[in-house]
Write an enzyme that holds these catalytic residues in place. Structure first.
Site, mmCIF file in Angstrom:
data_model
loop_
_atom_site.group_PDB
_atom_site.id
_atom_site.type_symbol
_atom_site.label_atom_id
_atom_site.label_comp_id
_atom_site.label_asym_id
_atom_site.label_seq_id
_atom_site.Cartn_x
_atom_site.Cartn_y
_atom_site.Cartn_z
ATOM 1 C CE LYS A 122 -3.811 2.804 1.796
ATOM 2 N NZ LYS A 122 -4.577 2.095 3.684
ATOM 3 C CE LYS A 141 -6.102 1.705 -0.678
ATOM 4 N NZ LYS A 141 -6.077 2.347 0.927
#
Ligand code: PBG
Length: 323
Positions: free
Chosen positions: A194, A247
């Site tokens: 992330k 992400k």
């Protein structure tokens, strides 16, 4: 040599193009994010994320019914709690907003896969994803709280828990607390790679989770790094993740590709709020055709190697694929 190779033969009709297409999207690839709020009869459109809503529990069922009819098989829930404090304690209330939503959905739609985002940032008054002490995010103190939240989600009936905090060791900690409490069947979809990304802007408006001071760069990854992403994924797998996630998606297709090449377990990609909002805004101005661009983006994410795509277009795309 009379070389006469004609790649265009395979593009010459719709039939042949359909036959040789390597990547096909289906509604079953998508996970729809939903924002649940306290109160009654709320279905407020999120200004920076058109066609996505803040939903009170009484309106959640109708929205999910619509998704299920479109062929969507999974949702990921984000909660906006009643109160915030320094440690984010409203995140692990048994009757917290997410816990109530999970219970209601699993009762009404037993087949639906209910995933819960696990983080403290919507629940802390400072807006960080962990415990803040003297300007620093305390890793291990945060793990204790995340474990409580994970347990409360499992007790409510969540199928998969998705930690998005980026603390070290959280997957192992969550796996341990779930197993010790009889939730061996509850899976972990780890936000493994992330990144610290400006593409989360619209989400933070929607989730009221922007940090008050400082930013998330001491825990989320530097956009410049890819070896580090592989290391994060490797660790999460070793700690017991069932699914790894990259992400955002669009500026990180290379990371998705590396994830799927290197690891033989499902890879999820989060097509985040900013990626959605910029297309929506351009489409509103008449500068882009939303449907074509969205399907092209989603196809590219799947082509890069994502098995699962979390996207605000889940329902629209499922509808377009049926046309
Ligand atoms: C919570 C969380 C965020 C997103 C998903 N979970 C925001 C953040 O880390 O700041 C972003 C989702 C999106 O932008 O669509 N930690």
């Amino acid at each position: 040599m009379d070389l006469n190779i004609r790649p265009r033969r395979l593009r010459s009709s719709q039939g042949i193009r359909d036959l040789v297409r390597e990547t096909n999207l289906t509604a079953a690839d998508f996970v729809k994010p939903l924002f649940v709020v306290n109160g009654q009869n709320i279905r407020d459109e999120i200004p920076s994320m058109p066609a996505n809503y803040h939903l009170s529990l009484d309106n959640l069922e109708a929205e999910v019914q619509r998704l299920v009819e479109l062929g969507i098989k999974a949702v990921i829930l984000f909660g906006l709690p009643e109160y915030k404090d320094a440690e984010g304690s409203s995140a692990w209330q048994q009757d917290g907003i997410v816990q109530q939503a999970v219970k209601g959905l699993k009762k009404k739609f037993p087949e639906l896969l209910v995933i819960t985002d696990l983080c403290l940032c919507q629940y802390t008054d400072h807006g960080h994803c962990g415990i803040l002490e003297a300007g620093k995010i305390k890793n291990d103190a945060t793990l204790e709280r995340l474990a409580k939240v994970a347990l409360s989600h499992a007790e409510a009936g969540a199928d998969l828990i998705a930690p998005s905090d980026m603390m070290d060791g959280r997957v192992a900690k969550i796996r341990q607390v779930l197993d010790q409490n009889g939730f061996k069947e509850v899976g972990i979809m780890a936000y493994s790679a992330k990144y610290h990304s400006a593409f989360y802007g619209p989400f933070r408006d929607a989730a009221h989770s922007a940090p008050g001071e400082g930013d998330r760069s001491s825990y989320q990854m530097d956009a410049a790094n890819s070896d580090e992403a592989l290391r994060e994924m490797e660790l999460d797998i070793a700690e017991g993740a069932d699914i790894i996630m990259v992400k955002p998606a669009l500026s990180y297709l290379d990371i998705i590709k590396q994830a799927s090449d290197n690891f033989k377990l499902p890879v999820a990609a989060y097509n985040v709020s900013g990626e959605y909002a910029m297309v929506k805004a351009a489409a509103e101005k008449g500068w882009l055709d939303e449907k074509s661009v969205a399907l092209e983006i989603l196809t590219s994410i799947k082509r890069a190697g994502a098995d699962i795509i979390i996207t605000y277009w889940a329902d629209s795309a499922a509808g377009w694929l049926k046309e």
